[in-house]
Structures are given as structure tokens and as C-alpha cells.
Design a protein around this motif. Structure first.
Motif, PDB file in Angstrom:
ATOM      1  N   ASP A 269      -9.994   7.437   2.747  1.00  0.00           N
ATOM      2  CA  ASP A 269      -8.930   6.713   2.082  1.00  0.00           C
ATOM      3  C   ASP A 269      -8.656   5.422   2.776  1.00  0.00           C
ATOM      4  OD1 ASP A 269      -7.820   7.418   4.447  1.00  0.00           O
ATOM      5  OD2 ASP A 269      -5.850   8.099   3.663  1.00  0.00           O
ATOM      6  N   LEU A 270      -9.581   4.915   3.548  1.00  0.00           N
ATOM      7  CA  LEU A 270      -9.271   3.552   4.288  1.00  0.00           C
ATOM      8  C   LEU A 270      -9.404   2.595   3.344  1.00  0.00           C
ATOM      9  CD1 LEU A 270     -10.878   3.561   7.758  1.00  0.00           C
ATOM     10  CD2 LEU A 270      -8.573   3.193   7.133  1.00  0.00           C
ATOM     11  N   THR A 271     -10.327   2.488   2.377  1.00  0.00           N
ATOM     12  CA  THR A 271     -10.410   1.487   1.242  1.00  0.00           C
ATOM     13  C   THR A 271      -9.422   1.400   0.407  1.00  0.00           C
ATOM     14  OG1 THR A 271     -12.873   1.690   1.634  1.00  0.00           O
ATOM     15  CG2 THR A 271     -12.023   0.470  -0.498  1.00  0.00           C
ATOM     16  N   ASP A 272      -8.805   2.592   0.117  1.00  0.00           N
ATOM     17  CA  ASP A 272      -7.566   2.543  -0.871  1.00  0.00           C
ATOM     18  C   ASP A 272      -6.290   1.998  -0.096  1.00  0.00           C
ATOM     19  OD1 ASP A 272      -8.471   4.625  -3.220  1.00  0.00           O
ATOM     20  OD2 ASP A 272      -9.073   5.358  -1.477  1.00  0.00           O
ATOM     21  N   ARG A 273      -6.082   2.440   1.016  1.00  0.00           N
ATOM     22  CA  ARG A 273      -5.000   1.789   1.729  1.00  0.00           C
ATOM     23  C   ARG A 273      -5.243   0.122   1.885  1.00  0.00           C
ATOM     24  NH1 ARG A 273      -5.914   4.957   7.082  1.00  0.00           N
ATOM     25  NH2 ARG A 273      -4.235   3.282   7.937  1.00  0.00           N
ATOM     26  N   PHE A 274      -6.403  -0.194   1.931  1.00  0.00           N
ATOM     27  CA  PHE A 274      -6.661  -1.724   2.205  1.00  0.00           C
ATOM     28  C   PHE A 274      -6.344  -2.388   0.768  1.00  0.00           C
ATOM     29  CE2 PHE A 274      -8.502  -0.885   6.449  1.00  0.00           C
ATOM     30  CZ  PHE A 274      -7.926  -1.997   6.959  1.00  0.00           C
ATOM     31  N   LEU A 275      -6.770  -1.647  -0.296  1.00  0.00           N
ATOM     32  CA  LEU A 275      -6.708  -2.194  -1.645  1.00  0.00           C
ATOM     33  C   LEU A 275      -5.145  -2.247  -2.082  1.00  0.00           C
ATOM     34  CD1 LEU A 275      -9.383  -0.503  -3.591  1.00  0.00           C
ATOM     35  CD2 LEU A 275      -9.282  -2.939  -3.268  1.00  0.00           C
ATOM     36  N   GLN A 276      -4.455  -1.235  -1.492  1.00  0.00           N
ATOM     37  CA  GLN A 276      -3.015  -1.341  -2.171  1.00  0.00           C
ATOM     38  C   GLN A 276      -2.164  -2.243  -1.413  1.00  0.00           C
ATOM     39  OE1 GLN A 276      -2.318   2.997  -1.013  1.00  0.00           O
ATOM     40  NE2 GLN A 276      -3.488   3.808  -2.550  1.00  0.00           N
ATOM     41  N   GLN A 277      -2.546  -2.404  -0.099  1.00  0.00           N
ATOM     42  CA  GLN A 277      -1.931  -3.444   0.697  1.00  0.00           C
ATOM     43  C   GLN A 277      -2.006  -4.747   0.442  1.00  0.00           C
ATOM     44  OE1 GLN A 277       0.722  -3.007   2.757  1.00  0.00           O
ATOM     45  NE2 GLN A 277       0.346  -0.942   3.478  1.00  0.00           N
ATOM     46  N   ALA A 278      -3.427  -5.019  -0.023  1.00  0.00           N
ATOM     47  CA  ALA A 278      -3.725  -6.240  -0.587  1.00  0.00           C
ATOM     48  C   ALA A 278      -3.117  -6.450  -1.870  1.00  0.00           C
ATOM     49  CB  ALA A 278      -5.252  -6.344  -1.027  1.00  0.00           C
ATOM     50  N   ALA A 279      -2.898  -5.603  -2.879  1.00  0.00           N
ATOM     51  CA  ALA A 279      -2.114  -5.873  -4.081  1.00  0.00           C
ATOM     52  C   ALA A 279      -0.878  -6.122  -3.815  1.00  0.00           C
ATOM     53  CB  ALA A 279      -2.427  -4.641  -4.885  1.00  0.00           C
ATOM     54  N   ARG A 280      -0.289  -5.467  -2.787  1.00  0.00           N
ATOM     55  CA  ARG A 280       1.122  -5.513  -2.287  1.00  0.00           C
ATOM     56  C   ARG A 280       1.465  -7.057  -1.798  1.00  0.00           C
ATOM     57  NH1 ARG A 280       3.905  -5.818   2.023  1.00  0.00           N
ATOM     58  NH2 ARG A 280       2.156  -5.131   3.123  1.00  0.00           N
TER      59      ARG A 280
END
Length: 355
Positions: A288-299
Motif C-alpha cells: 500500500d506504499l504506492t497508494d499512500r504516496f498517490l493519495q498524498q500527491a493528489a491532496r
């Protein structure tokens, strides 16, 4: 290992130091009873410990920095040999006479070799016990009987590896003495993601900055841009030290801060996010690391912002990003890596909503 570690921590006194790795989150979330203090080179672990009331120190394995002496040090061994050797060496300086260094690890972690080295360093007979698939090494500190320090690659020192073309780095970082192939591919795509207006404010966030390679290369593409501001962030204490040194040495306008995948950065503040996200947590692959980085980037991105990601080709970032970004483009696929440009909203949509 969690069961064994939990038992050791519950049985420890207030003068015990727990050197915690990324696999400690589960214990902290469960509210483990621990009377001592925690040290970690990971920002998220320190935050989790403090949230449960455990005194915690975020640093690059700087044992004894405040003159502490311990009856016990509990350490699930790190993936990097230099870090483990550094901790074993430091234990001889910060343990009380008769104090214990407890090393935990699976067979593949090198624990059997570390048990022998720790015993020799602390002047103790080797004690190694098997607990299921895990091993526990116990070494007792005997002043006057200690062995020579282990080779730790001069762990604490920042240096300029030849391959980095003048950049500063150190052990404790993944790929600390080389340029990552994926990061080099991302840098090749940077020019097409830079704004044409050289006078406007341009705020960039480097997620998982490491020693700062992406940030320094971006800054070199815009040497005369006075309004460039780069905010670099990482979860690793060694990364904060090295990247901060490179920002200072190259006069880069910006900040280097600790955070969990960009958790400390304000929402909607960046025109560009650059990221080569990790996909390993210690010895484990963390899905889930990639998901977390994607979510933070979008935010973090402003409405018309763009993110540039590079990942190993087996990570389905294109599918993952579709839920968060208006447009997902594969810019390059080479040497086992993929570079993606992710656009939060297209300009037409932004203008329409503004009217």
C-alpha cells in the motif's frame, strides 16, 4: 517476531531502549505496554509511539546522544548491515555494566552472524535462541572485555560518493552511493513538466526525497528562477540529514522536513509533485506504499497541478492513479521502470469551475 518482541518489551524496565523499525506499527497500534523509551529513524514510528505515550526520539540511530545509559537495548535488526554494525558498536558505549543487547531477526536477516559479532564486541559468550521462525541473540556488556568495533562504513558521516557527482549522502539510505535508475529516467522527463512562465511562483514537492537527487536535478534545470520553492520530505532520518546538506550546498530555496509520505505538507500548495516511491518496508514488500504516496500527491497538488512518478513496472500505478487524477499518461517505459505524468484536473475544467 511480533509475539517475541512484545514479550521482551513488556518484561523491560524504564531504562530499556527499544530501537523500533517499520514492523513495529502493529504493536504500537495495539497499545503495547512498555515502560522504557523508543528510538527510530522513521518518522511515522516515532509519531505512533508518542501517540501512545511512549517517549520517542527521531534520529539516525544516535544512541546516547543525551548521555543515557541503558539496562537493555531491544533491536529487531535493520536490513542494512552498516546500520546494524553501528548499533552494536554504540551499544558498547551506552549500556550499563551487565546490560543486555537483544537482537531479533529471521534467519534471512543475518541474525546468526550478528549474534556472533555482538557477543565479541560486548565481551560476552554468544547466546542465540530460536523462537519459531525467529531468533533472539542476547549479549551482555562486560566493560574491559569488549572487542574491537565492527566495520560500519563510518555510518554517521555524510560524504560525497563518486557516482553522485558532488551530492552528499550516507549509509542508512537505500541506494545511498549510486544514482537510482528510475530517478534518472524521471529526470529526463522533467523539462516537459516545467511551466513556460519563468517569473511566476513555482512550488514543488519532492515526496520520499532520499538524499535529494530529484530536487537538485530540478533546481539545476531552473538556475535563474527566483520564485522556485522546493519542499522535500522523507520518513527516514538519514534522508533528512543528507537532503538538507545538499539543499544548503547548492543554495536551493526550500525546506527539508520529516513526514510520512508527505503527511506534513499543506493541502493544495504545489504545482508539481515529483516522486520515486519506495515499495519496500525493511525486509518486506509493502503493497500500500504506492497508494499512500498517490493519495498524498493528489491532496498536496493545487487544482491544475501535475505529479511525475516513477515506479517499477510491476506496480500498477496507472490503474491506482485513475481514481485520484483526471489524466494518467505513461511517458516512458525503460529498464524495468515506468514514468507517469498524473494531472489532477485539466485546465479547461478548472476555468469552467471558476466562472
Amino acid at each position: 517476531m511480533q509475539t517475541l518482541l512484545s514479550q521482551l518489551l513488556r518484561d523491560s524496565d524504564e531504562y530499556t531502549l527499544w530501537i523500533a523499525d517499520e514492523n513495529s506499527k502493529a504493536l504500537l497500534s495495539a497499545g503495547i505496554h512498555f515502560a522504557g523509551s523508543l528510538l527510530s529513524n522513521r518518522w511515522d514510528i516515532v509519531c505512533a509511539a508518542e501517540a501512545t505515550g511512549i517517549p520517542a526520539n527521531f534520529c539516525d540511530f544516535e544512541l546516547g546522544s543525551k548521555g543515557e545509559k541503558y539496562t537493555r537495548i531491544v533491536y529487531p535488526v535493520s536490513k542494512e548491515k552498516a546500520a546494524v554494525h553501528h548499533v552494536i558498536n554504540a551499544a558498547a558505549e551506552v549500556l550499563q555494566y551487565g546490560g543486555e543487547l537483544l537482537l531479533l531477526g529471521e534467519k534471512s536477516s543475518g541474525i546468526k552472524t550478528y549474534a556472533q559479532k555482538a557477543a565479541a564486541r560486548l565481551g560476552s559468550p554468544k547466546q542465540l535462541q530460536k523462537h519459531g521462525n525467529d531468533y533472539l541473540s542476547t549479549s551482555v556488556f562486560h566493560a574491559g572485555k569488549t572487542g574491537v568495533p565492527l566495520e560500519d562504513t563510518d555510518y554517521t558521516r555524510l560524504r560525497q560518493p563518486e557516482a553522485l557527482d558532488g551530492l552528499w549522502s550516507k549509509p542508512g539510505l537505500f541506494g545511498w552511493n549510486k544514482i537510482d535508475v528510475g530517478s534518472a529516467l524521471l529526470v529526463r522527463e522533467l523539462p516537459q513538466c516545467l511551466p513556460a512562465d519563468n517569473t511566476a511562483d513555482f512550488r514543488v514537492v519532492d515526496l520520499g526525497c532520499g538524499y535529494g537527487y530529484l530536487s537538485t536535478q530540478l533546481a539545476s534545470l531552473l538556475p535563474s528562477r527566483e520564485k522556485l520553492y522546493i519542499q522535500a520530505t522523507d520518513n527516514n532520518a538519514a534522508a533528512i540529514l543528507a537532503c538538507g546538506k545538499n539543499f544548503q550546498a547548492r543554495n536551493i530555496h526550500g525546506t527539508v522536513t520529516a513526514g510520512d509520505a508527505g503527511s506534513e505538507i499543506r493541502t493544495g500548495t504545489a504545482q508539481l509533485v515529483i516522486c520515486n516511491p519506495p515499495f519496500h518496508q525493511g525486509f518486506q514488500v509493502e503493497g500500500d506504499l504506492t497508494d499512500r504516496f498517490l493519495q498524498q500527491a493528489a491532496r498536496i497538488l493545487c487544482p491544475e497541478g501535475t505529479a511525475l512518478f516513477v515506479v517499477n513496472e510491476f506496480i500498477p500505478i496507472g490503474r491506482k492513479a485513475e481514481r485520484l487524477f483526471q489524466k494518467v499518461e505513461l511517458l516512458n517505459k525503460e529498464h524495468g521502470f515506468c514514468v507517469y505524468r498524473l494531472t489532477k484536473s485539466n485546465i479547461e475544467t478548472v476555468k469552467y469551475r471558476a466562472n
